[in-house]
Design a protein around this motif. Structure first.
Motif, PDB file in Angstrom:
ATOM      1  N   PHE A 113       0.873  -1.229   0.009  1.00  0.00           N
ATOM      2  CA  PHE A 113       0.153  -0.078  -0.141  1.00  0.00           C
ATOM      3  C   PHE A 113       0.952   1.185  -0.205  1.00  0.00           C
ATOM      4  CE2 PHE A 113      -2.537   3.473   1.857  1.00  0.00           C
ATOM      5  CZ  PHE A 113      -3.762   3.125   1.391  1.00  0.00           C
ATOM      6  N   ASP A 114       1.748   1.273   0.824  1.00  0.00           N
ATOM      7  CA  ASP A 114       2.631   2.466   0.941  1.00  0.00           C
ATOM      8  C   ASP A 114       3.638   2.522  -0.382  1.00  0.00           C
ATOM      9  OD1 ASP A 114       4.004   4.561   2.554  1.00  0.00           O
ATOM     10  OD2 ASP A 114       5.832   3.455   2.608  1.00  0.00           O
ATOM     11  N   GLN A 115       4.052   1.325  -0.922  1.00  0.00           N
ATOM     12  CA  GLN A 115       4.832   1.565  -2.312  1.00  0.00           C
ATOM     13  C   GLN A 115       4.140   2.094  -3.422  1.00  0.00           C
ATOM     14  OE1 GLN A 115       7.824   1.649  -2.140  1.00  0.00           O
ATOM     15  NE2 GLN A 115       8.694  -0.086  -2.669  1.00  0.00           N
ATOM     16  N   SER A 116       2.854   1.794  -3.434  1.00  0.00           N
ATOM     17  CA  SER A 116       1.787   2.419  -4.466  1.00  0.00           C
ATOM     18  C   SER A 116       1.530   3.617  -4.172  1.00  0.00           C
ATOM     19  CB  SER A 116       0.637   1.664  -4.381  1.00  0.00           C
ATOM     20  OG  SER A 116       0.668   0.166  -4.733  1.00  0.00           O
ATOM     21  N   ARG A 117       1.461   3.999  -2.961  1.00  0.00           N
ATOM     22  CA  ARG A 117       1.277   5.548  -2.533  1.00  0.00           C
ATOM     23  C   ARG A 117       2.402   6.471  -3.006  1.00  0.00           C
ATOM     24  NH1 ARG A 117       2.387   8.446   1.295  1.00  0.00           N
ATOM     25  NH2 ARG A 117       3.640   6.946   2.436  1.00  0.00           N
ATOM     26  N   GLN A 118       3.552   5.812  -2.658  1.00  0.00           N
ATOM     27  CA  GLN A 118       4.776   6.746  -2.825  1.00  0.00           C
ATOM     28  C   GLN A 118       5.091   6.876  -4.467  1.00  0.00           C
ATOM     29  OE1 GLN A 118       8.108   4.636  -0.934  1.00  0.00           O
ATOM     30  NE2 GLN A 118       7.328   5.325   0.910  1.00  0.00           N
ATOM     31  N   MET A 119       4.695   5.777  -5.336  1.00  0.00           N
ATOM     32  CA  MET A 119       4.720   5.663  -6.824  1.00  0.00           C
ATOM     33  C   MET A 119       3.986   6.703  -7.275  1.00  0.00           C
ATOM     34  SD  MET A 119       5.597   1.644  -7.534  1.00  0.00           S
ATOM     35  CE  MET A 119       4.882   1.615  -8.887  1.00  0.00           C
ATOM     36  N   SER A 120       2.565   6.664  -6.861  1.00  0.00           N
ATOM     37  CA  SER A 120       1.535   7.566  -7.201  1.00  0.00           C
ATOM     38  C   SER A 120       1.992   8.895  -7.110  1.00  0.00           C
ATOM     39  CB  SER A 120       0.300   7.362  -6.691  1.00  0.00           C
ATOM     40  OG  SER A 120      -0.718   8.230  -6.861  1.00  0.00           O
ATOM     41  N   SER A 121       2.485   9.321  -5.717  1.00  0.00           N
ATOM     42  CA  SER A 121       2.951  10.673  -5.373  1.00  0.00           C
ATOM     43  C   SER A 121       4.270  11.067  -6.411  1.00  0.00           C
ATOM     44  CB  SER A 121       3.425  10.570  -3.952  1.00  0.00           C
ATOM     45  OG  SER A 121       2.566  10.587  -3.218  1.00  0.00           O
ATOM     46  N   ALA A 122       4.976  10.256  -6.607  1.00  0.00           N
ATOM     47  CA  ALA A 122       6.234  10.542  -7.574  1.00  0.00           C
ATOM     48  C   ALA A 122       5.667  10.857  -8.868  1.00  0.00           C
ATOM     49  CB  ALA A 122       7.295   9.382  -7.448  1.00  0.00           C
ATOM     50  N   LEU A 123       4.838   9.834  -9.399  1.00  0.00           N
ATOM     51  CA  LEU A 123       4.229  10.257 -10.794  1.00  0.00           C
ATOM     52  C   LEU A 123       3.583  11.799 -10.846  1.00  0.00           C
ATOM     53  CD1 LEU A 123       3.492   9.386 -13.493  1.00  0.00           C
ATOM     54  CD2 LEU A 123       1.495   8.626 -12.726  1.00  0.00           C
ATOM     55  N   MET A 124       2.762  11.855  -9.629  1.00  0.00           N
ATOM     56  CA  MET A 124       2.224  13.365  -9.591  1.00  0.00           C
ATOM     57  C   MET A 124       3.263  14.305  -9.730  1.00  0.00           C
ATOM     58  SD  MET A 124      -0.839  13.205  -9.987  1.00  0.00           S
ATOM     59  CE  MET A 124      -2.095  11.674  -9.959  1.00  0.00           C
ATOM     60  N   GLU A 125       4.280  14.181  -8.951  1.00  0.00           N
ATOM     61  CA  GLU A 125       5.283  15.073  -8.988  1.00  0.00           C
ATOM     62  C   GLU A 125       6.087  15.438 -10.296  1.00  0.00           C
ATOM     63  OE1 GLU A 125       7.045  17.893  -7.211  1.00  0.00           O
ATOM     64  OE2 GLU A 125       5.624  16.809  -6.019  1.00  0.00           O
ATOM     65  N   LEU A 126       6.369  14.209 -11.011  1.00  0.00           N
ATOM     66  CA  LEU A 126       6.681  14.318 -12.392  1.00  0.00           C
ATOM     67  C   LEU A 126       6.013  15.037 -13.531  1.00  0.00           C
ATOM     68  CD1 LEU A 126       8.285  10.795 -12.845  1.00  0.00           C
ATOM     69  CD2 LEU A 126       9.499  12.877 -12.771  1.00  0.00           C
ATOM     70  N   LEU A 127       4.482  14.655 -13.263  1.00  0.00           N
ATOM     71  CA  LEU A 127       3.681  15.401 -14.086  1.00  0.00           C
ATOM     72  C   LEU A 127       3.523  16.647 -13.946  1.00  0.00           C
ATOM     73  CD1 LEU A 127       0.928  12.715 -14.257  1.00  0.00           C
ATOM     74  CD2 LEU A 127       2.335  13.173 -16.097  1.00  0.00           C
ATOM     75  N   ARG A 128       3.741  17.317 -12.895  1.00  0.00           N
ATOM     76  CA  ARG A 128       3.918  18.799 -12.486  1.00  0.00           C
ATOM     77  C   ARG A 128       4.999  19.699 -13.062  1.00  0.00           C
ATOM     78  NH1 ARG A 128       2.936  18.545  -5.980  1.00  0.00           N
ATOM     79  NH2 ARG A 128       1.296  17.382  -6.213  1.00  0.00           N
ATOM     80  N   LYS A 129       6.005  18.745 -13.180  1.00  0.00           N
ATOM     81  CA  LYS A 129       7.190  19.601 -13.985  1.00  0.00           C
ATOM     82  C   LYS A 129       7.160  19.799 -15.319  1.00  0.00           C
ATOM     83  CE  LYS A 129      10.255  17.661 -10.439  1.00  0.00           C
ATOM     84  NZ  LYS A 129      11.482  17.000 -10.227  1.00  0.00           N
TER      85      LYS A 129
END
Length: 129
Positions: A113-129
């Motif tokens: 669960f935590d890994q999925s949440r971290q990957m989702s957050s990292a993806l959102m961070e990449l998309l913001r750039k």
């Protein structure tokens, strides 16, 4: 629904199921010396949502129908003419093993669960750039 949401849903269902299993193990351990108590356990059931994602859910609570242990104590109020009464059918070794297995499964699903949440957050961070 995204793959991240699906993985979160799968692990959340598994977390709920293992938490239910741990609750029943705790009830069994606390009632191990209760006369006439039958061990409780739950089955696992799968549930498929309209998106095709299969999750696990706790099933109905079952009672262990194995024979109750006969305890010899003539002074006990429930004792019959021979001095025996029905104890519980809880085996503490089995309950401890079940608790460890459920705890480890819970921890593994929590990490997923935590890994999925971290990957989702990292993806959102990449998309913001």
């Amino acid at each position: 629904m995204s793959d991240f949401s699906n993985s979160l849903m799968i692990s959340a269902g598994a977390l709920r199921t293992q938490a239910t299993r741990l609750r029943h193990v705790a009830e069994n351990i606390s009632n191990a010396d209760t006369p006439g108590y039958r061990r409780k356990f739950t089955t696992f059931e799968t549930d498929t949502n309209p998106d095709g994602v299969t999750t696990v859910q706790p099933g109905d609570v079952q009672l262990d129908r194995s024979d109750l242990r006969q305890v010899y104590d003539p002074s006990h109020p429930l004792a019959d003419d021979t001095g025996h009464y029905d104890g519980s059918n809880v085996d503490l070794m089995i309950e401890i093993a079940d608790a460890r297995e459920a705890q480890r499964s819970y921890e593994a699903n929590l990490k997923m669960f935590d890994q999925s949440r971290q990957m989702s957050s990292a993806l959102m961070e990449l998309l913001r750039k």
